[in-house]
Design a protein around this motif. Structure first.
Motif, PDB file in Angstrom:
ATOM      1  N   ALA A 406       0.827  -1.202   0.000  1.00 57.05           N
ATOM      2  CA  ALA A 406       0.000   0.000   0.000  1.00 57.05           C
ATOM      3  C   ALA A 406       0.864   1.255   0.000  1.00 57.05           C
ATOM      4  N   MET A 407       1.970   1.211   0.749  1.00 54.10           N
ATOM      5  CA  MET A 407       2.887   2.349   0.731  1.00 54.10           C
ATOM      6  C   MET A 407       3.488   2.515  -0.654  1.00 54.10           C
ATOM      7  N   GLY A 408       3.763   1.386  -1.318  1.00 56.81           N
ATOM      8  CA  GLY A 408       4.270   1.459  -2.688  1.00 56.81           C
ATOM      9  C   GLY A 408       3.266   2.085  -3.638  1.00 56.81           C
ATOM     10  N   ALA A 409       1.971   1.798  -3.439  1.00 55.27           N
ATOM     11  CA  ALA A 409       0.939   2.399  -4.287  1.00 55.27           C
ATOM     12  C   ALA A 409       0.896   3.915  -4.104  1.00 55.27           C
ATOM     13  N   ARG A 411       3.472   5.782  -3.324  1.00 55.57           N
ATOM     14  CA  ARG A 411       4.659   6.305  -4.018  1.00 55.57           C
ATOM     15  C   ARG A 411       4.409   6.396  -5.520  1.00 55.57           C
ATOM     16  N   LEU A 412       3.745   5.388  -6.073  1.00 53.51           N
ATOM     17  CA  LEU A 412       3.457   5.406  -7.496  1.00 53.51           C
ATOM     18  C   LEU A 412       2.509   6.551  -7.840  1.00 53.51           C
ATOM     19  N   ALA A 413       1.492   6.779  -7.006  1.00 51.12           N
ATOM     20  CA  ALA A 413       0.555   7.874  -7.262  1.00 51.12           C
ATOM     21  C   ALA A 413       1.266   9.221  -7.219  1.00 51.12           C
ATOM     22  N   TYR A 414       2.182   9.379  -6.271  1.00 54.59           N
ATOM     23  CA  TYR A 414       2.925  10.633  -6.166  1.00 54.59           C
ATOM     24  C   TYR A 414       3.832  10.814  -7.382  1.00 54.59           C
ATOM     25  N   ALA A 415       4.479   9.737  -7.793  1.00 55.16           N
ATOM     26  CA  ALA A 415       5.342   9.821  -8.970  1.00 55.16           C
ATOM     27  C   ALA A 415       4.536  10.163 -10.216  1.00 55.16           C
ATOM     28  N   LEU A 416       3.328   9.606 -10.335  1.00 57.35           N
ATOM     29  CA  LEU A 416       2.489   9.900 -11.487  1.00 57.35           C
ATOM     30  C   LEU A 416       2.089  11.374 -11.499  1.00 57.35           C
ATOM     31  N   MET A 417       1.817  11.924 -10.317  1.00 60.31           N
ATOM     32  CA  MET A 417       1.473  13.346 -10.257  1.00 60.31           C
ATOM     33  C   MET A 417       2.666  14.199 -10.695  1.00 60.31           C
ATOM     34  N   LEU A 418       3.888  13.858 -10.241  1.00 59.79           N
ATOM     35  CA  LEU A 418       5.074  14.607 -10.657  1.00 59.79           C
ATOM     36  C   LEU A 418       5.292  14.485 -12.156  1.00 59.79           C
ATOM     37  N   ASP A 419       5.029  13.290 -12.687  1.00 62.06           N
ATOM     38  CA  ASP A 419       5.204  13.075 -14.122  1.00 62.06           C
ATOM     39  C   ASP A 419       4.239  13.956 -14.911  1.00 62.06           C
ATOM     40  N   ARG A 420       2.989  14.024 -14.459  1.00 57.41           N
ATOM     41  CA  ARG A 420       2.016  14.855 -15.171  1.00 57.41           C
ATOM     42  C   ARG A 420       2.342  16.335 -15.025  1.00 57.41           C
ATOM     43  N   GLU A 421       2.839  16.717 -13.864  1.00 56.67           N
ATOM     44  CA  GLU A 421       3.224  18.121 -13.693  1.00 56.67           C
ATOM     45  C   GLU A 421       4.343  18.498 -14.654  1.00 56.67           C
ATOM     46  N   ALA A 422       5.263  17.544 -14.887  1.00 55.64           N
ATOM     47  CA  ALA A 422       6.365  17.825 -15.811  1.00 55.64           C
ATOM     48  C   ALA A 422       5.871  17.900 -17.255  1.00 55.64           C
ATOM     49  N   ARG A 423       4.860  17.112 -17.583  1.00 53.76           N
ATOM     50  CA  ARG A 423       4.372  17.073 -18.967  1.00 53.76           C
ATOM     51  C   ARG A 423       3.295  18.119 -19.230  1.00 53.76           C
ATOM     52  N   TYR A 424       2.541  18.495 -18.198  1.00 57.39           N
ATOM     53  CA  TYR A 424       1.470  19.475 -18.373  1.00 57.39           C
ATOM     54  C   TYR A 424       1.800  20.720 -17.551  1.00 57.39           C
ATOM     55  N   ARG A 425       2.657  21.538 -18.098  1.00 54.62           N
ATOM     56  CA  ARG A 425       3.014  22.750 -17.376  1.00 54.62           C
ATOM     57  C   ARG A 425       1.810  23.678 -17.251  1.00 54.62           C
ATOM     58  N   THR A 426       0.981  23.712 -18.273  1.00 46.71           N
ATOM     59  CA  THR A 426      -0.239  24.512 -18.233  1.00 46.71           C
ATOM     60  C   THR A 426      -1.417  23.558 -18.161  1.00 46.71           C
ATOM     61  N   PRO A 427      -2.149  23.566 -17.048  1.00 46.06           N
ATOM     62  CA  PRO A 427      -3.272  22.626 -16.916  1.00 46.06           C
ATOM     63  C   PRO A 427      -4.253  22.789 -18.073  1.00 46.06           C
ATOM     64  N   ILE A 612       9.925   2.402  -8.378  1.00 37.80           N
ATOM     65  CA  ILE A 612       9.338   3.519  -7.624  1.00 37.80           C
ATOM     66  C   ILE A 612       8.598   3.023  -6.385  1.00 37.80           C
ATOM     67  N   THR A 613       7.840   1.926  -6.508  1.00 40.85           N
ATOM     68  CA  THR A 613       7.061   1.440  -5.372  1.00 40.85           C
ATOM     69  C   THR A 613       7.938   0.969  -4.220  1.00 40.85           C
ATOM     70  N   HIS A 614       9.209   0.703  -4.474  1.00 38.72           N
ATOM     71  CA  HIS A 614      10.118   0.247  -3.412  1.00 38.72           C
ATOM     72  C   HIS A 614      11.121   1.314  -2.998  1.00 38.72           C
ATOM     73  N   THR A 615      10.955   2.530  -3.468  1.00 38.83           N
ATOM     74  CA  THR A 615      11.911   3.599  -3.176  1.00 38.83           C
ATOM     75  C   THR A 615      11.306   4.601  -2.215  1.00 38.83           C
ATOM     76  N   PRO A 616      11.823   4.696  -0.965  1.00 44.47           N
ATOM     77  CA  PRO A 616      11.333   5.723  -0.034  1.00 44.47           C
ATOM     78  C   PRO A 616      11.574   7.115  -0.606  1.00 44.47           C
ATOM     79  N   MET A 617      10.620   8.013  -0.395  1.00 46.00           N
ATOM     80  CA  MET A 617      10.689   9.330  -1.014  1.00 46.00           C
ATOM     81  C   MET A 617      10.941  10.441  -0.010  1.00 46.00           C
ATOM     82  N   VAL A 618      11.396  10.076   1.191  1.00 47.62           N
ATOM     83  CA  VAL A 618      11.767  11.075   2.192  1.00 47.62           C
ATOM     84  C   VAL A 618      13.212  10.805   2.605  1.00 47.62           C
TER      85      VAL A 618
END
Length: 719
Positions: A406-409, A411-427, A612-618
């Motif tokens: 569940a913690m891995g999930a 992390r994946l959701a957070y990574a997906l948000m960062l990925d979209r922020e990088a690709r969609y600079r203008t919402p 990503i799911t196995h990588t702590p992000m703090v």
């Protein structure tokens, strides 16, 4: 207008006596015979006998008086003979007064079935002539004359005269009649023998008494409007200054109305206070907002309108998202569809906050959300710390089943948000990528202070609730209570969830569901979720009547078996309204229409999913969440790093470095206590800092001497 038949029978003897004294005895006797023949036809036997006896007595007195006057004796002697005649007339009047009343409004029993039954029982048990062997009649010959029956919707009674031949006395008692007809003695009324002839007594028997009207103290409010004015509209009532106008009334526990406040908004209403004002339970009252802020609809129920539920299979077409971004989640108390937003066209996704304890229906709501997302072609990232609890997990694009997964999930959701922020600079909505729901079940297992992933999970969820909506990612977060502890004492998470979407409040454990004070939610103030009952009225009897012949493996729960799914739904800009989620009469996964699970887009975060799911992000201190996609991908490609508490146990070199004091931890202890703002034990502080309690305790003592921390019963906090 001439005399009535009853009046003639009563008063004719006196007239005959006077006529006999003045006109002559033989004319009086003839008048008496004519009157008896003309008026007494059809009269009862006692009345006829009394009439004849009185006429003979009066005529005899008249003859004697006539002879005295004819012989020239003193007229006073003749006048004295009028006394027996008057006494006879008075006796006749008394004999007939009890059983010659004016005809009642009800029809005579005649040959009616009720009258036949009443007469048959009287004959069988009281007077005869029939008699069952071995049973003694109460008084043979005591017939019931002049029977009349009065039958109404709520009452039934009969009246009559217990009649015996002349010279006999009625011995039938009220208790005897009560035993024959099976009624209390208090429902039998008999005439007093002092006022009636001994052989003819009137009787009234109430076979069915009308419902007694409740005794109401003068001035006590009884109608809903009066109760409202006396207890609700008063200054210290739940809705001061309001008036109630009824729109439907079928009983004191089944009515609807409109509460109005003159040119002022009603505002928030405390349901518990309102229920107390009306002497009801909060589950019996429902409020519905109208278009006017000065009005609110009120509904009081005897049987809850949602007791029988709404079947999931009957509203399949309403499960997919409509053009406004709403899906059907259940049914409101007024029968209208209860909708929640999963997206907002032109803006992005929406959050959903779900609260509910064990057996409240929380898992069923999550399964509905998964099905609605699937039919709406929304991708789902599911984080379920308690493994195996979500039946519709197969509908998710990624499922983290278990605490670590569940913690891995997350992390994946957070990574997906960062990925979209990088690709969609203008919402820009709608995105070419699918909408995503991050569903977090039992979120307290990840967010609470006791969780080994507390700091990382808290940081990720805070960022997701703050930043993800514009990127087409919504968060559905479920906990067992509305308490701040379940959200890691983060006010950010709950406020962002409520601002960004709706909330579902189901039953909670006692003492853990009050939405007041620090737990208050705008639009749902005053609700106590622990007051939602776990069963409907009459459930105990249904359980007592259960089939004990064996276990039916095909049996399924009915909506009436419990109140699961019953609670309050709060949508943006509205007041919490009582509702019930859909009843899962079929497995939600079976309604997936054969469509495959919606996958997340092909992107950097998706391609490095496993890493990503196995990588702590703090960082090592549980702070400083990775803030960019590049840093995250670099850290993921370097391989998973051990968490601080894990490294302290597995890395001897690290432990020795801690032991020799190479790393100063007193500033970190102070920073941790100030940030958390809650008391913690030395062991908890050591675990969060990735060190040992033996090294933390001396540092805490030193900080206490400098008055920078305090200790109360083993719990440390910043001074």
């Amino acid at each position: 207008m001439g005399p009535t038949r009853a009046q003639f029978i009563q008063y004719a003897p006196a007239a005959l006596a006077v006529g006999a004294l003045t006109v002559g005895p033989w004319s009086a006797l003839a008048a008496a015979a004519a009157g008896a023949g003309a008026w007494a036809v059809g009269a009862s036997v006692p009345a006829l006998r009394s009439l004849i006896a009185c006429g003979i007595t009066a005529t005899g007195s008249g003859i004697a008086a006539h002879q005295l006057l004819a012989s020239g004796m003193d007229p006073l002697f003749a006048l004295g003979l009028a006394v027996p005649a008057g006494a006879a007339a008075l006796a006749h009047h008394r004999n007939t007064a009890g059983y010659l009343p004016a005809l009642p409004a009800t029809a005579s029993a005649g040959d009616s079935s009720q009258g036949q039954v009443i007469t048959a029982w009287w004959t069988e048990f009281i007077c005869g002539p029939t008699q069952t062997e071995g049973r003694k009649l109460i008084q043979p010959g005591a017939t019931l004359a002049h029977l009349t029956v009065d039958v109404g919707d709520d009452h039934m009674s009969f009246t009559g005269i217990v009649t015996l031949p002349q010279g006999q006395q009625v011995r039938v008692k009220a208790a005897d009649i009560a035993s024959v007809y099976g009624v209390p003695v208090s429902q039998v009324e008999m005439g007093d023998p002092k006022h009636y002839a001994p052989n003819a007594l009137p009787v009234t028997v109430h076979l069915k008494m009308p419902s007694a009207a409740p005794a109401i103290v003068a001035g006590t409010p009884t109608s809903p409007e009066e109760l409202w004015a006396a207890h609700v509209a008063v200054p210290d009532g739940a809705m001061p200054g309001t008036t109630l106008t009824l729109t439907r009334y079928t009983g004191p526990l089944d009515w609807e109305g409109i509460a109005t406040r003159d040119r002022k908004a009603i505002g928030t209403v405390n349901l518990d206070d309102l229920a107390a004002n009306l002497a009801l339970s909060s589950i019996q009252i429902a409020l519905a907002r109208t278009d006017k802020p000065s009005q609110v609809g009120v509904r009081v129920m005897k049987e809850h309108a949602l007791m029988h539920g709404t079947m999931l299979s009957t509203v399949v077409d309403e499960l997919a998202m409509d053009s406004r971004g709403y899906v059907r989640l259940g049914t409101y108390i007024d029968g209208q569809a209860a909708l929640v937003p999963l997206a907002q066209p032109g803006s992005g996704a929406r959050h959903l906050y779900l609260v509910g304890g064990s057996r409240s229906g929380k898992s069923g709501v999550l399964e509905q959300v998964l099905l609605s997302a699937h039919r709406s072609r929304i991708a789902v990232i599911l984080a379920s710390p308690q493994a195996g609890t979500i039946a519709g997990a197969d509908l998710a694009a990624h499922c983290g089943d278990g605490l670590d997964e569940a913690m891995g999930a997350l992390r994946l959701a957070y990574a997906l948000m960062l990925d979209r922020e990088a690709r969609y600079r203008t919402p820009s909505f709608p995105f070419t990528d699918p909408l995503v729901l991050v569903v977090i079940d039992e979120a307290h297992m990840l967010l609470s202070v006791a969780s080994p992933y507390h700091a990382e999970a808290k940081a990720i969820v805070e960022q997701l609730t703050r930043r993800s909506l514009k990127r087409g990612i919504g968060v559905v977060l479920a906990t067992q209570t509305p308490l701040a502890e379940d959200l890691g004492n983060s006010t950010i998470i709950r406020s962002q969830l409520l601002i960004g979407g709706g909330a579902v409040f189901l039953r909670c454990a006692k003492g853990q569901g009050s939405l007041v004070g620090a737990n208050a939610v705008q639009g749902a103030e005053g609700i106590d979720l622990s007051m939602i009952p776990d069963s409907w009225p009459g459930q105990a009897q249904r359980v007592a009547d259960r089939d004990m012949s064996g276990l039916d493996t095909e049996a399924s729960a009915d909506p009436e078996d419990g109140t699961f799914g019953l609670g309050y739904l709060l949508t943006p800009g509205s007041q919490a309204v009582q509702f019930r989620s859909l009843h899962l009469d079929v497995a939600p996964a079976s309604l997936a229409a054969g469509l495959p699970a919606v996958a997340v887009e092909d992107c950097e975060a998706g391609r490095l999913r496993e890493a990503i799911t196995h990588t702590p992000m703090v960082d090592q201190r549980g702070k400083n969440l990775v803030g960019s996609l590049a840093d995250l991908l670099t850290k993921a490609q370097q391989g998973p790093a051990a968490m601080p508490q894990q490294r302290a146990q597995t890395d001897p070199a690290g432990a020795s470095a801690v032991a020799d004091g190479s790393e100063l931890i007193k500033p970190r202890i102070l920073e941790l206590l100030k940030e958390e703002s809650i008391p913690m034990t030395a062991e908890t502080i050591a675990r969060k800092l990735g060190t040992t309690a033996q090294r933390v305790k001396p540092r805490l003592s030193e900080l206490k001497k400098r008055d920078e921390v305090t200790n109360e019963n083993g719990l440390w906090r910043a001074a």
